[in-house]
Design a protein around this motif. Sequence first.
Motif, PDB file in Angstrom:
ATOM      1  N   ASP A  13     -10.026  16.295  10.194  1.00 20.67           N
ATOM      2  CA  ASP A  13     -10.322  14.981   9.615  1.00 20.67           C
ATOM      3  C   ASP A  13      -9.155  14.011   9.749  1.00 20.67           C
ATOM      4  N   TYR A  14      -7.938  14.536   9.758  1.00 20.52           N
ATOM      5  CA  TYR A  14      -6.783  13.647   9.854  1.00 20.52           C
ATOM      6  C   TYR A  14      -6.749  12.919  11.195  1.00 20.52           C
ATOM      7  N   LYS A  15      -7.266  13.563  12.250  1.00 19.23           N
ATOM      8  CA  LYS A  15      -7.343  12.891  13.556  1.00 19.23           C
ATOM      9  C   LYS A  15      -8.276  11.690  13.474  1.00 19.23           C
ATOM     10  N   THR A  16      -9.387  11.858  12.788  1.00 16.09           N
ATOM     11  CA  THR A  16     -10.328  10.753  12.585  1.00 16.09           C
ATOM     12  C   THR A  16      -9.673   9.635  11.790  1.00 16.09           C
ATOM     13  N   VAL A  17      -8.931  10.011  10.759  1.00 14.03           N
ATOM     14  CA  VAL A  17      -8.253   9.027   9.921  1.00 14.03           C
ATOM     15  C   VAL A  17      -7.236   8.229  10.737  1.00 14.03           C
ATOM     16  N   LYS A  18      -6.453   8.900  11.540  1.00 12.93           N
ATOM     17  CA  LYS A  18      -5.439   8.218  12.347  1.00 12.93           C
ATOM     18  C   LYS A  18      -6.066   7.230  13.319  1.00 12.93           C
ATOM     19  N   LYS A  19      -7.264   7.527  13.779  1.00  9.86           N
ATOM     20  CA  LYS A  19      -7.937   6.686  14.780  1.00  9.86           C
ATOM     21  C   LYS A  19      -8.701   5.527  14.150  1.00  9.86           C
ATOM     22  N   HIS A  20      -9.294   5.749  12.985  1.00 10.89           N
ATOM     23  CA  HIS A  20     -10.241   4.767  12.440  1.00 10.89           C
ATOM     24  C   HIS A  20      -9.861   4.184  11.080  1.00 10.89           C
ATOM     25  N   VAL A  21      -8.792   4.669  10.462  1.00  7.99           N
ATOM     26  CA  VAL A  21      -8.443   4.251   9.098  1.00  7.99           C
ATOM     27  C   VAL A  21      -7.069   3.586   9.096  1.00  7.99           C
ATOM     28  N   GLU A  22      -6.941   2.494   8.352  1.00  7.04           N
ATOM     29  CA  GLU A  22      -5.640   1.844   8.192  1.00  7.04           C
ATOM     30  C   GLU A  22      -4.815   2.620   7.169  1.00  7.04           C
ATOM     31  N   MET A  23      -3.621   3.035   7.568  1.00 11.06           N
ATOM     32  CA  MET A  23      -2.754   3.807   6.692  1.00 11.06           C
ATOM     33  C   MET A  23      -1.721   2.886   6.046  1.00 11.06           C
ATOM     34  N   VAL A  24      -1.571   3.011   4.731  1.00  8.61           N
ATOM     35  CA  VAL A  24      -0.588   2.204   4.020  1.00  8.61           C
ATOM     36  C   VAL A  24       0.235   3.102   3.104  1.00  8.61           C
ATOM     37  N   SER A  25       1.287   2.525   2.570  1.00 13.11           N
ATOM     38  CA  SER A  25       2.210   3.278   1.722  1.00 13.11           C
ATOM     39  C   SER A  25       1.662   3.422   0.303  1.00 13.11           C
ATOM     40  N   ARG A  26       2.482   3.916  -0.571  1.00 14.04           N
ATOM     41  CA  ARG A  26       2.086   4.198  -1.953  1.00 14.04           C
ATOM     42  C   ARG A  26       1.577   2.949  -2.669  1.00 14.04           C
ATOM     43  N   LEU A  27       0.468   3.106  -3.388  1.00 16.23           N
ATOM     44  CA  LEU A  27      -0.083   2.012  -4.187  1.00 16.23           C
ATOM     45  C   LEU A  27       0.756   1.832  -5.446  1.00 16.23           C
ATOM     46  N   LEU A  28       1.195   0.589  -5.709  1.00 18.89           N
ATOM     47  CA  LEU A  28       2.023   0.306  -6.872  1.00 18.89           C
ATOM     48  C   LEU A  28       1.219  -0.238  -8.048  1.00 18.89           C
ATOM     49  N   LYS A  29       0.273  -1.152  -7.750  1.00 24.82           N
ATOM     50  CA  LYS A  29      -0.550  -1.720  -8.816  1.00 24.82           C
ATOM     51  C   LYS A  29      -1.754  -2.436  -8.215  1.00 24.82           C
ATOM     52  N   VAL A  30      -2.743  -2.680  -9.083  1.00 30.98           N
ATOM     53  CA  VAL A  30      -3.938  -3.425  -8.694  1.00 30.98           C
ATOM     54  C   VAL A  30      -4.140  -4.536  -9.715  1.00 30.98           C
ATOM     55  N   GLU A  31      -4.186  -5.785  -9.228  1.00 30.22           N
ATOM     56  CA  GLU A  31      -4.376  -6.935 -10.112  1.00 30.22           C
ATOM     57  C   GLU A  31      -5.400  -7.891  -9.504  1.00 30.22           C
ATOM     58  N   ASP A  32      -6.434  -8.210 -10.264  1.00 36.14           N
ATOM     59  CA  ASP A  32      -7.475  -9.151  -9.822  1.00 36.14           C
ATOM     60  C   ASP A  32      -8.043  -8.787  -8.454  1.00 36.14           C
ATOM     61  N   GLY A  33      -8.233  -7.485  -8.209  1.00 26.90           N
ATOM     62  CA  GLY A  33      -8.822  -7.049  -6.946  1.00 26.90           C
ATOM     63  C   GLY A  33      -7.847  -6.996  -5.794  1.00 26.90           C
ATOM     64  N   THR A  34      -6.574  -7.323  -6.043  1.00 29.49           N
ATOM     65  CA  THR A  34      -5.549  -7.264  -5.003  1.00 29.49           C
ATOM     66  C   THR A  34      -4.677  -6.035  -5.217  1.00 29.49           C
ATOM     67  N   CYS A  35      -4.474  -5.280  -4.153  1.00 32.18           N
ATOM     68  CA  CYS A  35      -3.667  -4.060  -4.213  1.00 32.18           C
ATOM     69  C   CYS A  35      -2.277  -4.328  -3.648  1.00 32.18           C
ATOM     70  N   PHE A  36      -1.273  -3.858  -4.348  1.00 30.25           N
ATOM     71  CA  PHE A  36       0.122  -4.040  -3.937  1.00 30.25           C
ATOM     72  C   PHE A  36       0.712  -2.667  -3.609  1.00 30.25           C
ATOM     73  N   PHE A  37       1.372  -2.594  -2.455  1.00 34.73           N
ATOM     74  CA  PHE A  37       1.890  -1.328  -1.954  1.00 34.73           C
ATOM     75  C   PHE A  37       3.405  -1.355  -1.847  1.00 34.73           C
ATOM     76  N   LYS A  38       3.983  -0.185  -1.775  1.00 35.41           N
ATOM     77  CA  LYS A  38       5.443  -0.063  -1.767  1.00 35.41           C
ATOM     78  C   LYS A  38       6.062  -0.709  -0.540  1.00 35.41           C
ATOM     79  N   GLU A  39       5.444  -0.519   0.634  1.00 30.77           N
ATOM     80  CA  GLU A  39       6.075  -0.981   1.879  1.00 30.77           C
ATOM     81  C   GLU A  39       5.144  -1.824   2.746  1.00 30.77           C
ATOM     82  N   ASP A  40       3.993  -2.225   2.228  1.00 27.80           N
ATOM     83  CA  ASP A  40       3.024  -2.962   3.030  1.00 27.80           C
ATOM     84  C   ASP A  40       2.560  -4.219   2.305  1.00 27.80           C
ATOM     85  N   ARG A  41       1.941  -5.112   3.069  1.00 29.46           N
ATOM     86  CA  ARG A  41       1.468  -6.378   2.506  1.00 29.46           C
ATOM     87  C   ARG A  41       0.352  -6.134   1.494  1.00 29.46           C
TER      88      ARG A  41
END
Length: 347
Positions: free
Chosen positions: A239-267
Amino acid sequence: MIYTYEVIIIGGGQAGLAMAYALKKQNIHYVILDQNNHTGVSWEKRYDSLTLFTPRNYSTLFEYNMEGQSNGFPSKDEIASYLRRFSMEHHMVIKHNEKVLRVKKRSIDIFKVETESNEYLASQVIVATGAFHHPFVPNIHDGLTPFVIHSHEYKNPQQVPKGKVLVVGSGNTGVQIAAELSQTHDVVLSSSKKGKIIPTRILGKSLFWWLDVMGISKAKSDSIIGRILQRRDPIIGTDYKTVKKHVEMVSRLLKVEDGTCFFKEDRPMEIGSIIWATGYKNKYDWIQIEGAVDLRGNPNHIFGESPARGLYFIGLSWQSRRSSALIYGVEKDAKYVARLVMKMKNN
């Protein structure tokens, strides 16, 4: 009503059934108390496409064979059906719809187990509720995202609204769900660590065959190898091969506010749905016995034996070895605990 048994087993999953089988071989008078209305419910509730990593010949209890190709991988419904057959053919003594509320000591040598409708007395108690109890969700979400579930509630992609989906947690469950959803949804996978990937088959042999041959599956929890392996479970399968090909990978989730997700190292990004694949936390506050549980809420035990005389655990992750929480591994712990039960009975 008040009922009396030599041993009470709390939980009727594979750990409880394995324990009952081992006690029956010792001619010990036991009962399983299970909160579900029939055997196999916990497997039936899992997501529709779940298939085990362990092949059928590594998914059995006490050499009671599973139907189907031995080196094929069983579905979750096959496991539920297998456990029901195991229970019926071995005439397990089970009382269903009995949710345990409290376990106490009535006297020095007698436990009192209270359910919603009855009271049970026994000289020994075995907690077989398994390794995972209560879904864990980090307190970083404001609750405004329209669709939010924990992975234990996930069934299939049709359940999830169209739009961008964030799967939080990149263990085996998170990777599997992300891979499946990627066929129908725009998926983002949040991970705090990079996982180690291991295939289900190596040179034509099952991964678990290799683990047996190399002795890794037998590694004790307190051994050097055991301590290393406990730091992080690998991601098993393709399954990880599928994820690498079709899924956007981001860093650790820090918080969620008003439907917006904030990550440690990503926009930051706007998300329509969130699936928390963040695991489970133990909850043993219903065991009201001194010394049974530590300050962090984890069971106190050495290979399943509690410091509270007559109390035991079975089915815990790494209870004694790598395979303790797996179907084929729990029988070794069940045999060990059964010997402890017999020893105390004879003393």
